[in-house]
Design a protein around this motif. Structure first.
Motif, PDB file in Angstrom:
ATOM      1  N   LEU A 156       7.522  88.272  -6.465  1.00 47.86           N
ATOM      2  CA  LEU A 156       9.094  88.567  -6.443  1.00 47.86           C
ATOM      3  C   LEU A 156      10.075  87.494  -6.223  1.00 47.86           C
ATOM      4  O   LEU A 156      10.967  87.366  -7.203  1.00 47.86           O
ATOM      5  N   MET A 157       9.750  86.583  -5.351  1.00 55.38           N
ATOM      6  CA  MET A 157      10.687  85.351  -5.245  1.00 55.38           C
ATOM      7  C   MET A 157      10.782  84.485  -6.269  1.00 55.38           C
ATOM      8  O   MET A 157      11.831  84.166  -6.606  1.00 55.38           O
ATOM      9  N   GLU A 158       9.536  84.467  -7.037  1.00 55.82           N
ATOM     10  CA  GLU A 158       9.841  83.524  -8.162  1.00 55.82           C
ATOM     11  C   GLU A 158      10.588  84.347  -9.304  1.00 55.82           C
ATOM     12  O   GLU A 158      11.366  83.511 -10.043  1.00 55.82           O
ATOM     13  N   GLY A 159      10.435  85.680  -9.476  1.00 55.65           N
ATOM     14  CA  GLY A 159      11.199  86.234 -10.307  1.00 55.65           C
ATOM     15  C   GLY A 159      12.546  86.109 -10.010  1.00 55.65           C
ATOM     16  O   GLY A 159      13.526  86.100 -10.978  1.00 55.65           O
ATOM     17  N   LEU A 160      13.019  86.452  -8.903  1.00 55.97           N
ATOM     18  CA  LEU A 160      14.355  86.381  -8.766  1.00 55.97           C
ATOM     19  C   LEU A 160      15.027  84.819  -8.586  1.00 55.97           C
ATOM     20  O   LEU A 160      15.988  84.786  -9.112  1.00 55.97           O
ATOM     21  N   ARG A 161      14.339  83.859  -8.387  1.00 62.08           N
ATOM     22  CA  ARG A 161      14.661  82.494  -8.623  1.00 62.08           C
ATOM     23  C   ARG A 161      15.241  82.385 -10.194  1.00 62.08           C
ATOM     24  O   ARG A 161      15.953  81.881 -10.515  1.00 62.08           O
TER      25      ARG A 161
ATOM     26  N   LEU B 145       4.264  91.051 -22.596  1.00 62.89           N
ATOM     27  CA  LEU B 145       4.244  90.345 -21.513  1.00 62.89           C
ATOM     28  C   LEU B 145       3.245  90.845 -20.502  1.00 62.89           C
ATOM     29  O   LEU B 145       3.277  92.291 -20.467  1.00 62.89           O
ATOM     30  N   ASP B 146       2.491  90.050 -19.943  1.00 61.43           N
ATOM     31  CA  ASP B 146       1.358  90.674 -18.951  1.00 61.43           C
ATOM     32  C   ASP B 146       1.659  90.206 -17.434  1.00 61.43           C
ATOM     33  O   ASP B 146       2.262  89.064 -17.446  1.00 61.43           O
ATOM     34  N   ASN B 147       1.361  91.056 -16.427  1.00 60.23           N
ATOM     35  CA  ASN B 147       1.243  90.558 -15.097  1.00 60.23           C
ATOM     36  C   ASN B 147       2.489  90.066 -14.547  1.00 60.23           C
ATOM     37  O   ASN B 147       3.554  90.481 -14.688  1.00 60.23           O
ATOM     38  N   GLN B 148       2.505  88.680 -14.106  1.00 63.58           N
ATOM     39  CA  GLN B 148       3.661  88.187 -13.539  1.00 63.58           C
ATOM     40  C   GLN B 148       4.938  87.847 -14.479  1.00 63.58           C
ATOM     41  O   GLN B 148       6.019  88.168 -14.084  1.00 63.58           O
ATOM     42  N   GLU B 149       4.165  87.218 -15.700  1.00 65.26           N
ATOM     43  CA  GLU B 149       5.539  87.217 -16.697  1.00 65.26           C
ATOM     44  C   GLU B 149       6.394  88.460 -17.107  1.00 65.26           C
ATOM     45  O   GLU B 149       7.437  88.569 -17.224  1.00 65.26           O
TER      46      GLU B 149
END
Length: 132
Positions: free
Chosen positions: A121-126, A81-85
Motif C-alpha cells: 500500500l505504501m509503495e502504491g501511494l508513493r 497487471l498482476d499482484n503488486q503492479e
C-alpha cells in the motif's frame, strides 16, 4: 454511496448501481461507489478487519479483483497487471463501483500472500504521489 447488508444471503444490486461485469455481485455483502471511498481506503478496511473474500472493482474502462485471506493479500488483477503492479495501478482510480464477496475456495485458503500489505500500500501511494 456505500451499502452494507449483514446477512448470509446474496445482496441484489442497488437501483442504478452497476457492479463488476459478469454477475460478480452474486453473494456480495458490501457494494458502493469508488468516489465515496477510494481504493486505498477499501483495501485498508478489508485488511484491518481481517476479511476473507474477493473485492471486485469496476472502473468503467476495466475491472479489477483483489483476493484477501484474513486481511492478507493473496492475489490482485487489473487489466493485464498482476499482484503488486495491479494494486499500484488501481489505487489511482477515482470513479467506478465495487463489491465484496466473502469466502474463498479451500485451495485459495492455503495460497501464499503476495507480500506485506502495508509495504504494498505504501509503495502504491508513493508512486501516486510521484506520478509514476
Amino acid at each position: 454511496l456505500i451499502k452494507f447488508k449483514l446477512t448470509n444471503k446474496p445482496m441484489p444490486p442497488a437501483a442504478g448501481l452497476s457492479v463488476a461485469p459478469g454477475g460478480y455481485n452474486d453473494g456480495a455483502v458490501i457494494s458502493g461507489q469508488i468516489d465515496a471511498i477510494a481504493p486505498a481506503e477499501l483495501l485498508q478496511v478489508f485488511h484491518m478487519h481481517q476479511k476473507t473474500g474477493r473485492l471486485i472493482l469496476d472502473f468503467g474502462h476495466g475491472s479489477a479483483r483483489v483476493t484477501f485471506r484474513e486481511g492478507g493479500l493473496l492475489a490482485a488483477r487489473f487489466e493485464d497487471l498482476d499482484n503488486q503492479e495491479a494494486i499500484y495501478a488501481m489505487l489511482a482510480e477515482k470513479k467506478g463501483t465495487f463489491s465484496f464477496i466473502p469466502g474463498l475456495p479451500d485451495a485459495l485458503m492455503k495460497a501464499r500472500e503476495i507480500g506485506d500489505f502495508m509495504m504494498i500500500l505504501m509503495e502504491g501511494l508513493r508512486r501516486m504521489d510521484e506520478g509514476e
